[in-house]
Design a protein around this motif. Sequence first.
Motif, mmCIF file in Angstrom:
data_model
loop_
_atom_site.group_PDB
_atom_site.id
_atom_site.type_symbol
_atom_site.label_atom_id
_atom_site.label_comp_id
_atom_site.label_asym_id
_atom_site.label_seq_id
_atom_site.Cartn_x
_atom_site.Cartn_y
_atom_site.Cartn_z
ATOM 1 N N ALA A 86 0.835 -1.202 0.000
ATOM 2 C CA ALA A 86 0.000 0.000 0.000
ATOM 3 C C ALA A 86 0.867 1.248 0.000
ATOM 4 C CB ALA A 86 -0.926 -0.006 1.214
ATOM 5 N N GLY A 87 2.031 1.162 0.648
ATOM 6 C CA GLY A 87 2.943 2.305 0.687
ATOM 7 C C GLY A 87 3.445 2.686 -0.693
ATOM 8 N N VAL A 88 3.681 1.692 -1.547
ATOM 9 C CA VAL A 88 4.118 1.965 -2.919
ATOM 10 C C VAL A 88 3.025 2.740 -3.670
ATOM 11 C CG1 VAL A 88 4.716 0.923 -5.145
ATOM 12 C CG2 VAL A 88 5.655 -0.031 -3.022
ATOM 13 N N ILE A 89 1.777 2.293 -3.510
ATOM 14 C CA ILE A 89 0.658 2.974 -4.175
ATOM 15 C C ILE A 89 0.504 4.393 -3.649
ATOM 16 C CG2 ILE A 89 -1.824 2.899 -4.615
ATOM 17 C CD1 ILE A 89 -0.146 0.696 -5.988
ATOM 18 N N VAL A 90 0.624 4.563 -2.345
ATOM 19 C CA VAL A 90 0.510 5.897 -1.749
ATOM 20 C C VAL A 90 1.607 6.815 -2.284
ATOM 21 C CG1 VAL A 90 0.746 7.185 0.412
ATOM 22 C CG2 VAL A 90 -0.677 5.143 0.332
ATOM 23 N N PHE A 91 2.813 6.290 -2.443
ATOM 24 C CA PHE A 91 3.905 7.107 -2.981
ATOM 25 C C PHE A 91 3.599 7.544 -4.411
ATOM 26 C CE2 PHE A 91 8.041 7.236 -5.309
ATOM 27 C CZ PHE A 91 8.493 8.435 -4.766
ATOM 28 N N LEU A 92 3.053 6.651 -5.229
ATOM 29 C CA LEU A 92 2.686 7.019 -6.599
ATOM 30 C C LEU A 92 1.628 8.122 -6.602
ATOM 31 C CD1 LEU A 92 2.537 3.500 -8.325
ATOM 32 C CD2 LEU A 92 4.326 5.240 -8.563
ATOM 33 N N ILE A 93 0.652 7.990 -5.701
ATOM 34 C CA ILE A 93 -0.390 9.022 -5.602
ATOM 35 C C ILE A 93 0.226 10.366 -5.239
ATOM 36 C CG2 ILE A 93 -2.418 9.760 -4.285
ATOM 37 C CD1 ILE A 93 -3.051 6.719 -3.945
ATOM 38 N N MET A 94 1.153 10.342 -4.283
ATOM 39 C CA MET A 94 1.766 11.585 -3.836
ATOM 40 C C MET A 94 2.691 12.183 -4.899
ATOM 41 S SD MET A 94 0.434 12.389 -1.040
ATOM 42 C CE MET A 94 1.521 13.729 -0.574
ATOM 43 N N ARG A 95 3.331 11.343 -5.692
ATOM 44 C CA ARG A 95 4.152 11.887 -6.778
ATOM 45 C C ARG A 95 3.275 12.515 -7.859
ATOM 46 N NH1 ARG A 95 9.751 11.165 -7.469
ATOM 47 N NH2 ARG A 95 9.317 12.416 -9.324
ATOM 48 N N ALA A 96 2.120 11.906 -8.125
ATOM 49 C CA ALA A 96 1.176 12.509 -9.068
ATOM 50 C C ALA A 96 0.712 13.864 -8.542
ATOM 51 C CB ALA A 96 -0.021 11.585 -9.288
ATOM 52 N N LEU A 97 0.393 13.913 -7.250
ATOM 53 C CA LEU A 97 -0.017 15.176 -6.640
ATOM 54 C C LEU A 97 1.132 16.178 -6.660
ATOM 55 C CD1 LEU A 97 -2.012 16.913 -5.046
ATOM 56 C CD2 LEU A 97 -1.250 15.753 -2.955
ATOM 57 N N GLY A 98 2.345 15.695 -6.419
ATOM 58 C CA GLY A 98 3.506 16.573 -6.419
ATOM 59 C C GLY A 98 3.730 17.239 -7.763
ATOM 60 N N GLU A 99 3.531 16.492 -8.842
ATOM 61 C CA GLU A 99 3.711 17.082 -10.169
ATOM 62 C C GLU A 99 2.646 18.148 -10.425
ATOM 63 O OE1 GLU A 99 4.296 15.786 -14.858
ATOM 64 O OE2 GLU A 99 4.220 14.254 -13.285
ATOM 65 N N LEU A 100 1.411 17.886 -9.996
ATOM 66 C CA LEU A 100 0.353 18.876 -10.150
ATOM 67 C C LEU A 100 0.633 20.117 -9.309
ATOM 68 C CD1 LEU A 100 -2.765 16.500 -10.047
ATOM 69 C CD2 LEU A 100 -1.928 17.770 -12.031
ATOM 70 N N LEU A 101 1.133 19.914 -8.096
ATOM 71 C CA LEU A 101 1.442 21.045 -7.221
ATOM 72 C C LEU A 101 2.598 21.880 -7.767
ATOM 73 C CD1 LEU A 101 1.138 19.276 -3.749
ATOM 74 C CD2 LEU A 101 -0.256 21.207 -4.521
ATOM 75 N N THR A 102 3.552 21.222 -8.422
ATOM 76 C CA THR A 102 4.663 21.947 -9.031
ATOM 77 C C THR A 102 4.172 22.748 -10.235
ATOM 78 O OG1 THR A 102 6.144 20.172 -8.340
ATOM 79 C CG2 THR A 102 6.997 21.720 -9.949
ATOM 80 N N TYR A 103 3.223 22.179 -10.952
ATOM 81 C CA TYR A 103 2.623 22.883 -12.089
ATOM 82 C C TYR A 103 1.861 24.119 -11.615
ATOM 83 C CZ TYR A 103 -1.638 23.739 -14.841
ATOM 84 O OH TYR A 103 -2.705 24.327 -15.470
ATOM 85 N N ARG A 104 1.096 23.958 -10.528
ATOM 86 C CA ARG A 104 0.305 25.086 -10.017
ATOM 87 C C ARG A 104 -0.071 24.843 -8.555
ATOM 88 N NH1 ARG A 104 -4.941 25.664 -9.504
ATOM 89 N NH2 ARG A 104 -5.490 23.978 -10.909
ATOM 90 N N PRO A 105 0.685 25.411 -7.596
ATOM 91 C CA PRO A 105 0.341 25.248 -6.180
ATOM 92 C C PRO A 105 -0.983 25.925 -5.867
ATOM 93 C CG PRO A 105 2.589 26.078 -6.456
ATOM 94 C CD PRO A 105 1.917 26.201 -7.782
ATOM 95 N N THR A 106 -1.832 25.259 -5.091
ATOM 96 C CA THR A 106 -3.108 25.828 -4.687
ATOM 97 C C THR A 106 -3.579 25.146 -3.422
ATOM 98 O OG1 THR A 106 -5.467 25.977 -5.230
ATOM 99 C CG2 THR A 106 -4.220 24.258 -6.337
ATOM 100 N N SER A 107 -4.152 25.901 -2.499
ATOM 101 C CA SER A 107 -4.596 25.332 -1.235
ATOM 102 C C SER A 107 -5.839 24.462 -1.399
ATOM 103 C CB SER A 107 -4.887 26.448 -0.220
ATOM 104 O OG SER A 107 -5.936 27.265 -0.689
ATOM 105 N N GLY A 108 -6.556 24.613 -2.491
ATOM 106 C CA GLY A 108 -7.721 23.763 -2.737
ATOM 107 C C GLY A 108 -7.366 22.610 -3.654
ATOM 108 N N SER A 109 -6.131 22.179 -3.581
ATOM 109 C CA SER A 109 -5.476 21.322 -4.577
ATOM 110 C C SER A 109 -6.355 20.257 -5.207
ATOM 111 C CB SER A 109 -4.239 20.666 -3.961
ATOM 112 O OG SER A 109 -4.596 19.918 -2.820
ATOM 113 N N PHE A 110 -6.915 19.353 -4.436
ATOM 114 C CA PHE A 110 -7.626 18.220 -5.029
ATOM 115 C C PHE A 110 -8.842 18.683 -5.832
ATOM 116 C CE2 PHE A 110 -6.407 17.068 -0.559
ATOM 117 C CZ PHE A 110 -5.121 16.674 -0.901
#
Length: 468
Positions: free
Chosen positions: A67-91
């Motif tokens: 499950a940790g591997v899957i969570v890391f993939l999710i967070m890397r996907a989120l990280g790329e989106l946050l790098t593209y455009r940081p926002t407090s309402g991210s999801f």
Amino acid sequence: MTTQVDQRHGDGLAADSTPDEGYQRGLTARQVQMMAIGGAIGVGLFYGSGAGIARIGPSLIACYAGAGVIVFLIMRALGELLTYRPTSGSFADYAREFLGPFAGFVTGWSYWAVWVSACMAEVTAAGHYIAYWWPSVPVWATAATALAVLFIANLVSVKVFGELEFWFSTIKVVAIIAMLVIGVGVLTFGFSSVGDTASVTHLWADGGFAPNGAWQSLLAMQGVVFAYLGVELVGVTAGEAENPKQTLRKAINTLPVRIAIFYVGALVVVLSVQSWTEYAPGVSPFVQVFAKVGIPGAAGIMNFVVLTAALSSCNSGIYSTGRMLRGLAVNGEAPDVVKRLNGRRLPLAALTLSTLVMGIGVVVNIVSPDKAFVYITAVGTCAGLWTWTVILAAHLRYHGKVRAGLLPATDFRMPGAPVTNWIAIAALLSVLILIGMDADTRMALYVWASWFALLGAGYLTLTRKARG
């Protein structure tokens, strides 16, 4: 329905732009890093792992690692989106931009429900933990006091919230590291009453690594995944973090190390100090390890740590629900009154309304502490799975637009995308199927279906008002 976010993001933002949403950037790198660590450590580990060990034995280690591997993939996907455009309402913002306004509406309200329901449960749990020292004080009273104190702390400034969360997380981290050091000492030097029997052979000698079979281990995955919910909170801090792209990048990249130490490593030690057959549901395996090696006041120590974990979760919940609710209001999907910031640049109305709803949990604890909370937390867990899936799906759309030259690429890319997106989505859908196959958790799907229908009706009402 065209929202303000749709209009603002329609032409895409450069990767190095950070929108000013009116918040004060008061969260330091130190606070965000510790919040990221604390987000991966909760009551699910301190207490919930006892039930997991009793059910599937040492194979729980593999479940947490997978499950940790899957969570890391999710967070890397989120990280790329946050790098593209940081926002407090991210999801919700990313869902709105890449999947459409309805997806943003559902995601925003669902993530709000994740933390409201979690806080209802955690604040009541905190009341029970405090009763360990003061049993004569009613649980509802201590629960209400804890909620009020955390609410006031969130109203002072974002720096106070960040500092509270820093120290809450520090206590949890120190507790696990202490257990790891003590456990490794027992295994290496053989001190304490369990020194003669402690051995890594416990991981496979007492009925095998998966003593109750692979199928039971798979059914336990849903509980393991739920234990990781909250790790994505760092994404909500983007609007108030100093230098968010660098800070969040570091927080996400160190996630595998945190999972390896605080989940996998901790469980390896716990299950090596004594056989998995000696652990029981409802009893913290950490308390048992501390008690077995003769630590004075072990129960009191761990009760304080678990109380800290509950307060940490509620503190994070008050913070995140206020930002998500304000983000919904900015996009015309919640009452305008919760859109305002006060003089300290805090979403006062959104924080107040969210905390008042959380207070229902105190009332529910008096009226029906058992059945009601099962339904409340069921909404939160299914909503959490929805949030993770939306992150992966939004990243898929972003990745496609980058390849088409419609949006700028970032230098913080999800490894293996888009293949890894589909692998993670398939894993989350598998967990959803497992929830439906387990009689004890199937009810969660019915509650989520009702919640989704309620949101659908609310969205239709909003669109009709917008048109008319």
